[in-house]
Design a protein around this motif. Sequence first.
Motif, mmCIF file in Angstrom:
data_model
loop_
_atom_site.group_PDB
_atom_site.id
_atom_site.type_symbol
_atom_site.label_atom_id
_atom_site.label_comp_id
_atom_site.label_asym_id
_atom_site.label_seq_id
_atom_site.Cartn_x
_atom_site.Cartn_y
_atom_site.Cartn_z
ATOM 1 N N ILE A 21 -1.958 -13.913 0.775
ATOM 2 C CA ILE A 21 -3.144 -13.955 -0.095
ATOM 3 C C ILE A 21 -2.969 -13.002 -1.271
ATOM 4 C CG2 ILE A 21 -5.601 -13.412 -0.246
ATOM 5 C CD1 ILE A 21 -5.786 -14.293 2.739
ATOM 6 N N ALA A 22 -2.549 -11.771 -0.993
ATOM 7 C CA ALA A 22 -2.404 -10.771 -2.053
ATOM 8 C C ALA A 22 -1.379 -11.216 -3.090
ATOM 9 C CB ALA A 22 -2.005 -9.425 -1.447
ATOM 10 N N VAL A 71 -0.329 -4.852 1.111
ATOM 11 C CA VAL A 71 -1.365 -5.294 0.172
ATOM 12 C C VAL A 71 -1.555 -4.250 -0.926
ATOM 13 C CG1 VAL A 71 -3.808 -5.857 -0.098
ATOM 14 C CG2 VAL A 71 -2.536 -6.754 1.857
ATOM 15 N N GLN A 72 -1.559 -2.973 -0.549
ATOM 16 C CA GLN A 72 -1.703 -1.920 -1.552
ATOM 17 C C GLN A 72 -0.494 -1.890 -2.489
ATOM 18 O OE1 GLN A 72 -2.834 1.895 0.017
ATOM 19 N NE2 GLN A 72 -2.574 2.949 -1.938
ATOM 20 N N TYR A 73 0.691 -2.082 -1.933
ATOM 21 C CA TYR A 73 1.902 -2.109 -2.757
ATOM 22 C C TYR A 73 1.842 -3.264 -3.753
ATOM 23 C CZ TYR A 73 6.849 -2.568 -4.009
ATOM 24 O OH TYR A 73 8.034 -2.678 -4.705
ATOM 25 N N ILE A 74 1.447 -4.424 -3.271
ATOM 26 C CA ILE A 74 1.322 -5.601 -4.144
ATOM 27 C C ILE A 74 0.314 -5.333 -5.250
ATOM 28 C CG2 ILE A 74 0.517 -8.010 -4.216
ATOM 29 C CD1 ILE A 74 1.668 -8.203 -1.274
ATOM 30 N N ASP A 75 -0.791 -4.684 -4.888
ATOM 31 C CA ASP A 75 -1.844 -4.387 -5.857
ATOM 32 C C ASP A 75 -1.345 -3.439 -6.940
ATOM 33 O OD1 ASP A 75 -4.505 -4.632 -6.806
ATOM 34 O OD2 ASP A 75 -5.052 -2.734 -5.874
ATOM 35 N N GLU A 76 -0.541 -2.464 -6.538
ATOM 36 C CA GLU A 76 -0.056 -1.457 -7.490
ATOM 37 C C GLU A 76 1.128 -1.956 -8.323
ATOM 38 O OE1 GLU A 76 0.813 1.809 -4.908
ATOM 39 O OE2 GLU A 76 -1.290 2.412 -4.719
ATOM 40 N N THR A 77 1.833 -2.974 -7.815
ATOM 41 C CA THR A 77 3.058 -3.438 -8.466
ATOM 42 C C THR A 77 2.813 -4.568 -9.456
ATOM 43 O OG1 THR A 77 4.319 -2.818 -6.495
ATOM 44 C CG2 THR A 77 5.392 -4.322 -8.033
ATOM 45 N N TRP A 78 1.861 -5.443 -9.148
ATOM 46 C CA TRP A 78 1.632 -6.625 -9.980
ATOM 47 C C TRP A 78 0.159 -6.746 -10.393
ATOM 48 C CZ3 TRP A 78 4.644 -7.404 -5.366
ATOM 49 C CH2 TRP A 78 6.018 -7.642 -5.606
ATOM 50 N N GLY A 79 -0.043 -7.361 -11.530
ATOM 51 C CA GLY A 79 -1.376 -7.743 -11.974
ATOM 52 C C GLY A 79 -2.391 -6.634 -12.066
ATOM 53 N N PRO A 80 -2.131 -5.568 -12.852
ATOM 54 C CA PRO A 80 -3.105 -4.477 -12.953
ATOM 55 C C PRO A 80 -4.442 -4.913 -13.542
ATOM 56 C CG PRO A 80 -1.397 -4.275 -14.645
ATOM 57 C CD PRO A 80 -0.955 -5.346 -13.700
ATOM 58 N N PHE A 147 -13.544 -10.278 -5.575
ATOM 59 C CA PHE A 147 -12.739 -10.416 -4.362
ATOM 60 C C PHE A 147 -11.717 -9.287 -4.337
ATOM 61 C CE2 PHE A 147 -8.987 -12.220 -2.184
ATOM 62 C CZ PHE A 147 -9.544 -12.716 -1.021
ATOM 63 N N GLY A 148 -11.642 -8.559 -3.212
ATOM 64 C CA GLY A 148 -10.776 -7.392 -3.200
ATOM 65 C C GLY A 148 -10.131 -7.074 -1.861
ATOM 66 N N TYR A 149 -9.788 -5.822 -1.709
ATOM 67 C CA TYR A 149 -8.961 -5.319 -0.606
ATOM 68 C C TYR A 149 -9.553 -5.607 0.769
ATOM 69 C CZ TYR A 149 -6.093 -1.766 1.850
ATOM 70 O OH TYR A 149 -5.241 -1.108 2.697
ATOM 71 N N VAL A 150 -10.832 -5.331 0.959
ATOM 72 C CA VAL A 150 -11.453 -5.572 2.272
ATOM 73 C C VAL A 150 -11.503 -7.070 2.560
ATOM 74 C CG1 VAL A 150 -13.480 -5.186 3.721
ATOM 75 C CG2 VAL A 150 -12.805 -3.457 2.043
ATOM 76 N N ASP A 151 -11.779 -7.866 1.562
ATOM 77 C CA ASP A 151 -11.801 -9.322 1.743
ATOM 78 C C ASP A 151 -10.427 -9.837 2.175
ATOM 79 O OD1 ASP A 151 -14.571 -9.717 0.556
ATOM 80 O OD2 ASP A 151 -13.527 -8.818 -1.141
ATOM 81 N N VAL A 152 -9.381 -9.346 1.510
ATOM 82 C CA VAL A 152 -8.015 -9.743 1.877
ATOM 83 C C VAL A 152 -7.708 -9.317 3.313
ATOM 84 C CG1 VAL A 152 -5.562 -9.383 1.374
ATOM 85 C CG2 VAL A 152 -7.187 -9.652 -0.506
#
Length: 217
Positions: A21-22, A71-80, A147-152
């Motif tokens: 999902i992330a 998920v946190q790594y994906i968030d920090e690496t792509w699509g800021p 839609f965010g981290y808790v949802d994922v």
Amino acid sequence: MAEEVILLDFWPSLFGMRARIALREKGVEFDMREEDLSNKSPLLLKMNPVHKKIPVLIHNGKPVCESLIMVQYIDETWGPESPLLPSDPHERARAKFWADYVDKKIYPALRTIVGEAKEAAKNEYIECLKVLEGELGDKAYFGGERFGYVDVSLIPFYSWFYTLETLANFSIREECPKLVAWAKRCLQRESVAKSLPDQYKLYDFILSSRRRISLNK
């Protein structure tokens, strides 16, 4: 040089679903490689030598393990421009708290229901879902309108609802209607719809392998 993104996964894995999902939320192209958990690949054993579990995200040859870390790594690496975690430190900590709650409370109760369908486990599972429903309140998503981290972290568990309801004879829709409505909203997102397996296929899989199933985190 193009980025290489590989996801070592197993289609029923709740934790693999999070990574899928992330990655899709961020528009990242990835090579999903199904693992045979009874005969783990040399790549899996090399990339996760400590736990030897899926999922494992391999980004340009470097592994990232444990789903919430992924998920946190994906968030920090792509699509800021489309963050999954809030920028505010307190809200960020709050999101991590609820994701941790899912892993420490929802997942153990689910495992017990699938393994033995104990009445106490069913009641605990419902109570934990109600706590999450209380946190959701009347918001569209756990973080508000986005839609965010808790949802994922939580939405993969929806794919197991039918199995749990059937095995333990209860209705999550009746117990937690707002949470089910939230899940339906999440499923309208392409990233979620493409990442969650069919509930009936999952139920058949669990029935056929109930005694030996290994839910890998």
